[in-house]
Design a protein around this motif. Structure first.
Motif, PDB file in Angstrom:
ATOM      1  N   ARG A 279      15.206 -12.340 -17.638  1.00 19.86           N
ATOM      2  CA  ARG A 279      13.961 -12.869 -17.076  1.00 19.86           C
ATOM      3  C   ARG A 279      14.124 -13.195 -15.593  1.00 19.86           C
ATOM      4  N   LEU A 280      15.293 -13.738 -15.225  1.00 19.77           N
ATOM      5  CA  LEU A 280      15.526 -14.043 -13.810  1.00 19.77           C
ATOM      6  C   LEU A 280      15.561 -12.771 -12.966  1.00 19.77           C
ATOM      7  N   THR A 281      16.150 -11.695 -13.493  1.00 23.49           N
ATOM      8  CA  THR A 281      16.183 -10.429 -12.766  1.00 23.49           C
ATOM      9  C   THR A 281      14.771  -9.886 -12.552  1.00 23.49           C
ATOM     10  N   GLU A 282      13.952  -9.942 -13.608  1.00 25.49           N
ATOM     11  CA  GLU A 282      12.572  -9.481 -13.484  1.00 25.49           C
ATOM     12  C   GLU A 282      11.803 -10.311 -12.463  1.00 25.49           C
ATOM     13  N   ALA A 283      12.014 -11.633 -12.492  1.00 24.70           N
ATOM     14  CA  ALA A 283      11.321 -12.496 -11.532  1.00 24.70           C
ATOM     15  C   ALA A 283      11.772 -12.195 -10.108  1.00 24.70           C
ATOM     16  N   THR A 284      13.061 -11.924  -9.922  1.00 22.96           N
ATOM     17  CA  THR A 284      13.572 -11.586  -8.587  1.00 22.96           C
ATOM     18  C   THR A 284      12.955 -10.294  -8.079  1.00 22.96           C
TER      19      THR A 284
END
Length: 259
Positions: free
Chosen positions: A231-236
Motif C-alpha cells: 500500500r505504501l508503494t502504491e501511495a508513493t
C-alpha cells in the motif's frame, strides 16, 4: 474484612454509644418539657417537646436492651497470630487482585519471592533460565493458536513441574549442607539426579520456546510482500504521478516570453 471478634467488639461499642446518645437526648428533651410546660400550660409546642422526649426515651431503652443482650453473649475466641496473619495476607491479595494491574503485580512478586528462595543454590541458574523462557513464551501466547494450542498446555504443565523440581533441588542441597557425613552420599546422589532432571527439563522448555518463535515467524510471514509495504508503494507512485501532473500544469499555464 474484620474477623468475628473484631466485629463483635465494634458492634458492642456502637450500641453503647447509641444508647448513651439517646439517653442524653431523652433526658434533655424531658427536662425541657418539664421546665417549659408549667409556664404557659399545655399547647402544641409542649406536646412536641413531650413527644420528642418520649420517643428518645423509648429508643434509648431499646438500645440498652440490645446492648445488654449482645454483652451477655460470649465474645468470639481470639485468633491465633499465624491464622490472623494468613487472613490479613489473603485479604490484601484479594484487594490487589481487584485492581486493573493487580494480577501482574502479584505474579511479579511471586516470581521475585521464588528467585530469592533459590538464591545461593544450584537451582537458581536453571530457574532463571526457565523464568526467561516462560516470559518469552507468554509474550507469544496470543499468536500461538490452532495447532499450537496443545503445545501451550504442555508448556504450562511443564513450567509448574520444573519450578517444583527446582524447589526440591534447593531443599535437598540445603539438607546436604547440614547432614552428617554418613547420610551425605545418598543425599548427594539424589541431588545429582534431581539436578540432571532439572537441567534436561529446562533445556527442553527452551527448545519448545524456540520452536514456538519459529511457528510465530512462519505463520506471520506472507507469501509476497507485506500488505502495508504494497500500500505504501502504491501511495508513493500515486504521489509521484500527482507531482508530475502539477508540474506539467504549471508549465502549460505559464505564458511564453517573446525576445
Amino acid at each position: 474484612m474484620a474477623d468475628e471478634r473484631t466485629r463483635y467488639f465494634r458492634q458492642l461499642g456502637r450500641l453503647r454509644r447509641s444508647a448513651r446518645r439517646w439517653s442524653v437526648t431523652a433526658g434533655g428533651l424531658g427536662g425541657a418539657a418539664a421546665v417549659l410546660t408549667p409556664y404557659a400550660g399545655l399547647g402544641l409546642p409542649d406536646a412536641a417537646w413531650a413527644a420528642g422526649a418520649g420517643g428518645a426515651l423509648v429508643l434509648a431503652a431499646w438500645r440498652w436492651i440490645d446492648l445488654r443482650a449482645l454483652a451477655a453473649r460470649p465474645a468470639p475466641p481470639e485468633l491465633d497470630p499465624a491464622e490472623a496473619a494468613a487472613r490479613s495476607r489473603a485479604r490484601l491479595v484479594a484487594a490487589v487482585e481487584r485492581l486493573p494491574v493487580g494480577p501482574g503485580v502479584l505474579a511479579e512478586v511471586r516470581r521475585v519471592r521464588s528467585r530469592m528462595a533459590l538464591r545461593g543454590t544450584s537451582a537458581a541458574e536453571p530457574w532463571a533460565r526457565l523464568d526467561r523462557a516462560a516470559l518469552t513464551l507468554a509474550g507469544m501466547t496470543g499468536r500461538l493458536t490452532g495447532l499450537a494450542e496443545p503445545a501451550l498446555l504442555e508448556a504450562a504443565e511443564a513450567d509448574r513441574s520444573l519450578r517444583d523440581l527446582a524447589a526440591k533441588v534447593a531443599s535437598v542441597e540445603r539438607a546436604l549442607r547440614v547432614a552428617p557425613a554418613a547420610a551425605r552420599p545418598p543425599l548427594a546422589e539424589a541431588h545429582r539426579t534431581l539436578t540432571g532432571q532439572l537441567e534436561q527439563g529446562v533445556a527442553a522448555y527452551e527448545r519448545l520456546v524456540v520452536a514456538a518463535a519459529g511457528y510465530v515467524a512462519e505463520d506471520a510471514r506472507p507469501d509476497a510482500d507485506h500488505p502495508a509495504a504494497s500500500r505504501l508503494t502504491e501511495a508513493t507512485d500515486l504521489l509521484h504521478g500527482v507531482a508530475g501532473a502539477l508540474s506539467e500544469l504549471r508549465g502549460v499555464g505559464t505564458p511564453l516570453r517573446t525576445p
